[in-house]
Motif scaffolding. Structure first.
Motif, PDB file in Angstrom:
ATOM      1  N   ASP A  10      -0.309   3.057  -5.673  1.00 61.86           N
ATOM      2  CA  ASP A  10       0.581   2.305  -6.557  1.00 61.86           C
ATOM      3  C   ASP A  10      -0.233   1.587  -7.621  1.00 61.86           C
ATOM      4  N   ALA A  41      -2.441  -1.554  -6.981  1.00 61.87           N
ATOM      5  CA  ALA A  41      -3.688  -1.493  -6.212  1.00 61.87           C
ATOM      6  C   ALA A  41      -4.777  -2.353  -6.838  1.00 61.87           C
ATOM      7  N   ALA A  67       4.909   3.860   2.399  1.00 64.77           N
ATOM      8  CA  ALA A  67       4.522   2.517   1.979  1.00 64.77           C
ATOM      9  C   ALA A  67       4.330   1.610   3.181  1.00 64.77           C
ATOM     10  N   ALA A  69      -5.625  -2.193   0.181  1.00 65.63           N
ATOM     11  CA  ALA A  69      -4.760  -1.815  -0.939  1.00 65.63           C
ATOM     12  C   ALA A  69      -5.597  -1.368  -2.130  1.00 65.63           C
ATOM     13  N   GLY A 102      -2.557  -4.926  -4.333  1.00 69.79           N
ATOM     14  CA  GLY A 102      -1.206  -4.590  -3.899  1.00 69.79           C
ATOM     15  C   GLY A 102      -0.181  -5.683  -4.111  1.00 69.79           C
ATOM     16  N   SER A 124      -4.431   2.396  -1.968  1.00 68.43           N
ATOM     17  CA  SER A 124      -3.076   2.497  -2.504  1.00 68.43           C
ATOM     18  C   SER A 124      -3.019   3.342  -3.769  1.00 68.43           C
ATOM     19  N   ILE A 159       0.869  -1.179   0.000  1.00 71.71           N
ATOM     20  CA  ILE A 159       0.000   0.000   0.000  1.00 71.71           C
ATOM     21  C   ILE A 159       0.906   1.229   0.000  1.00 71.71           C
ATOM     22  N   THR A 160       0.659   2.142  -0.910  1.00 75.99           N
ATOM     23  CA  THR A 160       1.377   3.419  -0.895  1.00 75.99           C
ATOM     24  C   THR A 160       0.360   4.554  -0.779  1.00 75.99           C
ATOM     25  N   THR A 161       0.727   5.569  -0.001  1.00 82.45           N
ATOM     26  CA  THR A 161      -0.108   6.770   0.134  1.00 82.45           C
ATOM     27  C   THR A 161       0.801   7.986   0.178  1.00 82.45           C
TER      28      THR A 161
END
Length: 326
Positions: A206, A209, A256, A200, A213, A204, A175-177
């Motif tokens: 990314d 997602a 992340a 995710a 994820g 997310s 998961i990226t934010t």
């Protein structure tokens, strides 16, 4: 998430190598430069369509906006490489040029028949006839010769190559934010029993997602992933939900969170000594490729370039914009 690195040597002449020059062409005082052939709008036709003449300028104005930047880049790199080879009294051999074809085939696919098929397809897609393909091989051979003696390989690089090829890998979800608070809240939800996969998909930023994820198995030695991600992998294990979940990881842009799906153990890896020569050659090729790209970019940036044709100048400016804003 992966920091993509082009693998094909023919990409050395592609648009991403162009520097941020917006006024481009040859140095008029370079005696080695090819003579300029102006477009003769009043010259003889090059074709007829339904009995009506098609002149060179019509063809030129169609081709240049789409391909003029690439063509100019090839010319600039060709001339600069030839000039440096002359300055260093280096004469390329037929074997060095032939080797470039083999490097390209090896980079496409380990199966020779499949590699040959892929190379034919790529040549067709890029409009590389025999002459331009030969020019590309010669250009790459020249770049490789110019950087060859700069390449130094140490034991650490070979060990990293061994780990990358034969070492343990980790399959994780990501998961990226952009916001640390949002990531922290997501982490608390996972600890509380929420599905990492669903979070995710929901949160997310990314590209992964859409598949919850899920990433392909990652080696901690793989430099195409951010170091912060790779450093977090060995600290994850499957023993319980808390140890499967990473802490918040600061990236260059954003944050992340990782969730360990499984650890992929190597199957009967060879002894380092038995593959050291192969690994050393692989490391050398990769370092040469990177240094060749750097040199090609430098040659473009250092060129004394003035574009006189308006359409070609637009194409060149677009190439510069692509480099600045990939």
């Amino acid at each position: 998430m992966r920091d993509a690195l082009p693998k094909m040597l023919f990409l050395i002449v592609a648009p991403f190598l162009i520097g941020c020059q917006s006024n481009a062409t040859q140095n008029p005082q370079d005696d080695s430069a090819d003579p300029v052939t102006p477009i003769d709008e009043a010259g003889p036709p090059v074709a007829y369509v339904d009995g009506k003449a098609v002149n060179r300028s019509e063809i030129y104005r169609l081709i240049v906006p789409a391909h003029g930047g690439d063509a100019l880049a090839e010319i600039l790199i060709d001339r600069a490489v030839k000039s440096r080879l002359r300055q260093q009294a280096i004469q390329l051999t037929a074997g060095e040029i032939d080797a470039e074809r083999n490097f390209l085939l090896d980079s496409l696919d380990p199966d020779p028949d499949q590699a040959a098929r892929l190379m034919r397809e790529m040549r067709l897609q890029r409009g590389l006839d025999e002459e331009r393909f030969a020019d590309m091989l010669r250009r790459n051979a020249g770049l490789r010769r110019l950087v060859r003696d700069e390449i130094k390989i140490n034991d650490l690089a070979i060990q990293q190559a061994y780990q990358l090829r034969y070492g343990q890998r980790y399959q994780v979800r990501l998961i990226t934010t952009e916001d640390l608070d949002a990531l922290t809240r997501a982490r608390r939800k996972v600890i509380g029993g929420a599905s990492f996969t669903e979070l995710a998909i929901e949160l997310s930023t990314d590209i992964s997602a859409s598949q919850g994820g899920l990433l392909s198995p990652i080696s901690p030695a793989d430099p195409t992933y951010p170091k912060a991600i790779r450093d977090a992998l060995p600290g994850l294990n499957m023993s319980n939900p808390k140890t499967r979940l990473s802490r918040a990881i600061a990236l260059t842009q954003g944050y992340a969170l990782l969730w360990l799906e499984k650890v992929v153990q190597p199957e009967d890896p060879p002894e380092m000594a038995s593959v050291r020569g192969e690994l050393e050659l692989s490391v050398r090729r990769e370092l040469e490729r990177l240094r060749m790209r750097q040199l090609a970019r430098t040659l473009i940036e250092q060129a004394d370039v003035v574009v006189l044709d308006p359409e070609l100048n637009k194409a060149w400016q677009r190439q510069g914009d692509t480099v600045r804003n990939p």
